[in-house]
Motif scaffolding. Structure first.
Motif, PDB file in Angstrom:
ATOM      1  N   GLU A  58       0.836  -1.200   0.000  1.00  0.00           N
ATOM      2  CA  GLU A  58       0.000   0.000   0.000  1.00  0.00           C
ATOM      3  C   GLU A  58       0.875   1.255   0.000  1.00  0.00           C
ATOM      4  O   GLU A  58       0.571   2.236  -0.673  1.00  0.00           O
ATOM      5  N   GLN A  59       1.971   1.207   0.736  1.00  0.00           N
ATOM      6  CA  GLN A  59       2.898   2.344   0.770  1.00  0.00           C
ATOM      7  C   GLN A  59       3.458   2.609  -0.639  1.00  0.00           C
ATOM      8  O   GLN A  59       3.538   3.759  -1.073  1.00  0.00           O
ATOM      9  N   GLY A  60       3.814   1.555  -1.340  1.00  0.00           N
ATOM     10  CA  GLY A  60       4.324   1.707  -2.704  1.00  0.00           C
ATOM     11  C   GLY A  60       3.299   2.335  -3.632  1.00  0.00           C
ATOM     12  O   GLY A  60       3.625   3.223  -4.428  1.00  0.00           O
ATOM     13  N   LYS A  61       2.054   1.878  -3.536  1.00  0.00           N
ATOM     14  CA  LYS A  61       0.985   2.436  -4.367  1.00  0.00           C
ATOM     15  C   LYS A  61       0.733   3.906  -4.019  1.00  0.00           C
ATOM     16  O   LYS A  61       0.518   4.741  -4.898  1.00  0.00           O
ATOM     17  N   GLN A  62       0.769   4.207  -2.733  1.00  0.00           N
ATOM     18  CA  GLN A  62       0.542   5.582  -2.291  1.00  0.00           C
ATOM     19  C   GLN A  62       1.660   6.496  -2.781  1.00  0.00           C
ATOM     20  O   GLN A  62       1.399   7.601  -3.255  1.00  0.00           O
ATOM     21  N   GLU A  63       2.897   6.042  -2.704  1.00  0.00           N
ATOM     22  CA  GLU A  63       4.023   6.856  -3.176  1.00  0.00           C
ATOM     23  C   GLU A  63       3.959   7.066  -4.688  1.00  0.00           C
ATOM     24  O   GLU A  63       4.275   8.144  -5.188  1.00  0.00           O
ATOM     25  N   ALA A  64       3.495   6.049  -5.413  1.00  0.00           N
ATOM     26  CA  ALA A  64       3.323   6.192  -6.865  1.00  0.00           C
ATOM     27  C   ALA A  64       2.250   7.236  -7.168  1.00  0.00           C
ATOM     28  O   ALA A  64       2.411   8.061  -8.072  1.00  0.00           O
ATOM     29  N   ARG A  65       1.158   7.224  -6.412  1.00  0.00           N
ATOM     30  CA  ARG A  65       0.092   8.213  -6.612  1.00  0.00           C
ATOM     31  C   ARG A  65       0.599   9.614  -6.291  1.00  0.00           C
ATOM     32  O   ARG A  65       0.282  10.572  -6.998  1.00  0.00           O
ATOM     33  N   ILE A  66       1.399   9.737  -5.235  1.00  0.00           N
ATOM     34  CA  ILE A  66       1.976  11.040  -4.881  1.00  0.00           C
ATOM     35  C   ILE A  66       2.837  11.557  -6.034  1.00  0.00           C
ATOM     36  O   ILE A  66       2.719  12.722  -6.433  1.00  0.00           O
ATOM     37  N   ARG A  67       3.679  10.705  -6.595  1.00  0.00           N
ATOM     38  CA  ARG A  67       4.529  11.131  -7.726  1.00  0.00           C
ATOM     39  C   ARG A  67       3.684  11.524  -8.937  1.00  0.00           C
ATOM     40  O   ARG A  67       3.970  12.515  -9.605  1.00  0.00           O
ATOM     41  N   THR A  68       2.639  10.740  -9.200  1.00  0.00           N
ATOM     42  CA  THR A  68       1.753  11.049 -10.328  1.00  0.00           C
ATOM     43  C   THR A  68       1.090  12.409 -10.132  1.00  0.00           C
ATOM     44  O   THR A  68       1.052  13.235 -11.055  1.00  0.00           O
ATOM     45  N   LEU A  69       0.551  12.647  -8.933  1.00  0.00           N
ATOM     46  CA  LEU A  69      -0.107  13.925  -8.653  1.00  0.00           C
ATOM     47  C   LEU A  69       0.877  15.087  -8.730  1.00  0.00           C
ATOM     48  O   LEU A  69       0.547  16.144  -9.287  1.00  0.00           O
ATOM     49  N   GLN A  70       2.072  14.914  -8.186  1.00  0.00           N
ATOM     50  CA  GLN A  70       3.073  15.984  -8.240  1.00  0.00           C
ATOM     51  C   GLN A  70       3.378  16.352  -9.684  1.00  0.00           C
ATOM     52  O   GLN A  70       3.415  17.539 -10.036  1.00  0.00           O
ATOM     53  N   ASP A  71       3.583  15.355 -10.522  1.00  0.00           N
ATOM     54  CA  ASP A  71       3.902  15.613 -11.922  1.00  0.00           C
ATOM     55  C   ASP A  71       2.719  16.243 -12.651  1.00  0.00           C
ATOM     56  O   ASP A  71       2.882  17.196 -13.412  1.00  0.00           O
ATOM     57  N   LEU A  72       1.532  15.719 -12.401  1.00  0.00           N
ATOM     58  CA  LEU A  72       0.330  16.248 -13.047  1.00  0.00           C
ATOM     59  C   LEU A  72       0.119  17.717 -12.693  1.00  0.00           C
ATOM     60  O   LEU A  72      -0.097  18.562 -13.568  1.00  0.00           O
ATOM     61  N   LEU A  73       0.212  18.046 -11.403  1.00  0.00           N
ATOM     62  CA  LEU A  73      -0.013  19.419 -10.960  1.00  0.00           C
ATOM     63  C   LEU A  73       1.101  20.353 -11.441  1.00  0.00           C
ATOM     64  O   LEU A  73       0.850  21.517 -11.751  1.00  0.00           O
ATOM     65  N   LYS A  74       2.311  19.836 -11.529  1.00  0.00           N
ATOM     66  CA  LYS A  74       3.451  20.643 -11.986  1.00  0.00           C
ATOM     67  C   LYS A  74       3.276  21.073 -13.448  1.00  0.00           C
ATOM     68  O   LYS A  74       3.638  22.175 -13.833  1.00  0.00           O
ATOM     69  N   HIS A  75       2.698  20.186 -14.252  1.00  0.00           N
ATOM     70  CA  HIS A  75       2.568  20.462 -15.687  1.00  0.00           C
ATOM     71  C   HIS A  75       1.159  20.879 -16.098  1.00  0.00           C
ATOM     72  O   HIS A  75       0.859  20.943 -17.279  1.00  0.00           O
ATOM     73  N   ALA A  76       0.293  21.145 -15.133  1.00  0.00           N
ATOM     74  CA  ALA A  76      -1.094  21.471 -15.451  1.00  0.00           C
ATOM     75  C   ALA A  76      -1.255  22.930 -15.863  1.00  0.00           C
ATOM     76  O   ALA A  76      -0.570  23.809 -15.364  1.00  0.00           O
TER      77      ALA A  76
END
Length: 163
Positions: A58-76
């Motif tokens: 679950e920690q791995g999935k959560q960290e992947a979601r955090i990275r996805t959100l960071q990248d998405l918001l950075k380039h939005a």
């Protein structure tokens, strides 16, 4: 991600919702997972500790979601949906005849349409790539992942209103 990462259009509501999710996952979410891992670790032998392995997954999935959100918001690009000019672009609702059947969908990120019934196709998908920049009435085709050629006719392009 590279500097030429795709830019994603987001409404202000979608941006705020995703930023709040990122904040929650980065703070409270990480603390909760750390506590669960520590509690499971205290149970003893880690090789056969299902709770420990589940928490680590679950920690791995959560960290992947955090990275996805960071990248998405950075380039939005945040703002109102682009006003439709009859040309397919990110953030527009497209009605098209795809392989003989009419479909209506949003071209953009699933994150934009979280509360919508619309299907969503990414700009980077085979369909999205094929129709990006086309005007109403334009016809094209693309090769599907299974190798089939799919015909597409853009019927209508509308401004996304959030529904």
């Amino acid at each position: 991600m590279s500097e030429d990462a795709p830019v994603t259009f987001l409404t202000q509501d979608a941006y705020d919702r995703l930023a709040a999710e990122l904040e929650n996952l980065s703070t409270t979410g990480r603390e909760e997972i750390a506590k669960r891992i520590e509690a499971a670790r205290e149970e003893g032998d880690l090789k056969e500790n299902g709770g420990y392995h589940a928490a680590k997954d679950e920690q791995g999935k959560q960290e992947a979601r955090i990275r996805t959100l960071q990248d998405l918001l950075k380039h939005a690009v945040v703002g109102e949906a682009p006003e439709s000019t009859g040309v397919v672009e990110s953030g527009t609702v497209v009605t098209a005849i795809v392989a003989g059947g009419e479909e209506m969908f949003l071209l953009g990120s699933r994150e934009i349409a979280a509360n919508s019934e619309l299907d969503v196709y990414s700009e980077a998908s085979p369909l999205g790539t094929a129709i990006m920049g086309l005007k109403e009435g334009a016809k094209t085709s693309y090769t599907a992942p299974n190798g089939r050629d799919i015909s597409v006719e853009v019927v209508k392009v509308e401004t996304y209103t959030g529904q």
